[in-house]
Design a protein around this motif. Structure first.
Motif, mmCIF file in Angstrom:
data_model
loop_
_atom_site.group_PDB
_atom_site.id
_atom_site.type_symbol
_atom_site.label_atom_id
_atom_site.label_comp_id
_atom_site.label_asym_id
_atom_site.label_seq_id
_atom_site.Cartn_x
_atom_site.Cartn_y
_atom_site.Cartn_z
ATOM 1 N N GLN A 91 0.814 -1.212 0.000
ATOM 2 C CA GLN A 91 0.000 0.000 0.000
ATOM 3 C C GLN A 91 0.854 1.272 0.000
ATOM 4 N N GLY A 92 2.134 1.141 -0.329
ATOM 5 C CA GLY A 92 3.014 2.300 -0.385
ATOM 6 C C GLY A 92 3.682 2.604 0.942
ATOM 7 N N ASP A 93 4.812 3.315 0.893
ATOM 8 C CA ASP A 93 5.557 3.696 2.099
ATOM 9 C C ASP A 93 5.941 2.491 2.948
ATOM 10 N N SER A 94 6.266 1.382 2.286
ATOM 11 C CA SER A 94 6.672 0.142 2.966
ATOM 12 C C SER A 94 5.540 -0.529 3.730
ATOM 13 N N CYS A 95 4.322 -0.022 3.584
ATOM 14 C CA CYS A 95 3.166 -0.579 4.308
ATOM 15 C C CYS A 95 2.409 -1.577 3.437
ATOM 16 N N ARG A 100 -1.938 -0.919 7.333
ATOM 17 C CA ARG A 100 -2.877 0.197 7.135
ATOM 18 C C ARG A 100 -4.095 0.036 8.036
ATOM 19 N N ARG A 111 4.664 3.390 14.491
ATOM 20 C CA ARG A 111 5.206 2.404 13.571
ATOM 21 C C ARG A 111 6.700 2.602 13.390
ATOM 22 N N GLU A 113 10.310 2.036 10.964
ATOM 23 C CA GLU A 113 10.619 2.451 9.592
ATOM 24 C C GLU A 113 10.168 1.429 8.558
ATOM 25 N N GLU A 114 9.830 0.234 9.004
ATOM 26 C CA GLU A 114 9.293 -0.790 8.104
ATOM 27 C C GLU A 114 7.763 -0.800 8.123
ATOM 28 N N CYS A 115 7.164 0.193 8.773
ATOM 29 C CA CYS A 115 5.705 0.375 8.856
ATOM 30 C C CYS A 115 5.033 -0.625 9.788
#
Length: 235
Positions: A91-95, A100, A111, A113-115
């Motif tokens: 879902q973008g940004d490592s998420c 989400r 969270r 840095e790996e979401c």
């Protein structure tokens, strides 16, 4: 000598005003008063765990949607596998989809840095339990993948099944305790209901909305139980 009509410009203006008044039906032009939600519920008395669950309709809307669902027996499970519903998608940004859902459903979620959710507070809709460790939560498909398959998703394209399994727009994904999610399995509301009866209204509204959105069928017993659960709204 030619006679002049008995009415004049002033009289015409008065007549036009009178007609305009009659055409309004005599009602006030002020806007109607705001009415409470048809379900009788407000943001302040939502079921615990409903936070972050998008697209949940009012009870009245859910009742209309339920009336419009096609009633049919479950179809065959032949060919089914969870792999035919790819999840959790990026879902973008490592998420991914799971992260989400955790972010929107919780409070004070932090969270890395790996979401990944490393802290926060969540309330499980199904049993009302308060959770502070994300590893104790499952992301549940409101309408289970196997149930969707038996209700019409078996005829979908893989792309549509992936969209269904990762739907962040409708009330299809929620964070709940792993124990309740696994007890629920792929059962419908006619076979399994959330232990917390205070969540039945939300559960029925969300389930009905997803089935209506994706034009999935319901069994007769499923429809009857959803109708019974919607009766708990506003109590």
């Amino acid at each position: 000598m030619r006679r002049q009509p008995w009415w004049g410009p002033g009289t015409v203006a008065l007549v036009m005003l009178a007609v305009a008044g009659c055409s309004s039906g005599g009602t006030s032009s002020s806007p109607p008063e705001d009415k409470p939600p048809a379900s009788g519920r407000t943001d302040d008395d939502r079921a615990a765990g409903e936070r972050g669950l998008p697209g949940v309709p009012s009870a009245a809307t859910a009742q209309r949607e339920l009336s419009g669902l096609k009633v049919a027996a479950h179809r065959s499970m032949s060919g089914y596998s969870r792999e035919k519903f790819p999840h959790w998608s990026a879902q973008g940004d490592s998420c991914d989809t799971r992260e989400r859902v955790l972010a929107r459903a919780g409070t004070d979620v932090k969270r890395n840095e790996e979401c990944r959710a490393v802290s926060g507070r969540w309330t499980s809709l199904y049993d009302g339990k308060e959770i502070t460790d994300a590893s104790e939560l499952d992301i549940d498909h409101m309408v289970p993948l196997a149930n969707a398959w038996r209700s019409g998703a078996g005829a979908w394209t893989q792309r549509k099944r992936e969209a269904f399994a990762n739907d962040l727009t409708h009330p299809q994904l929620l964070a709940v305790t792993a124990s309740t999610n696994r007890t629920k399995g792929d059962q419908g509301p006619e076979e399994w209901q959330p232990p917390a009866k205070t969540s039945w209204c939300t559960y029925a509204r969300a389930w009905t909305a997803v089935k209506s959105t994706y034009e999935l069928t319901v069994t007769r017993a499923e429809k009857q139980k959803l109708d019974d659960m919607l009766e708990t709204c506003g109590r």
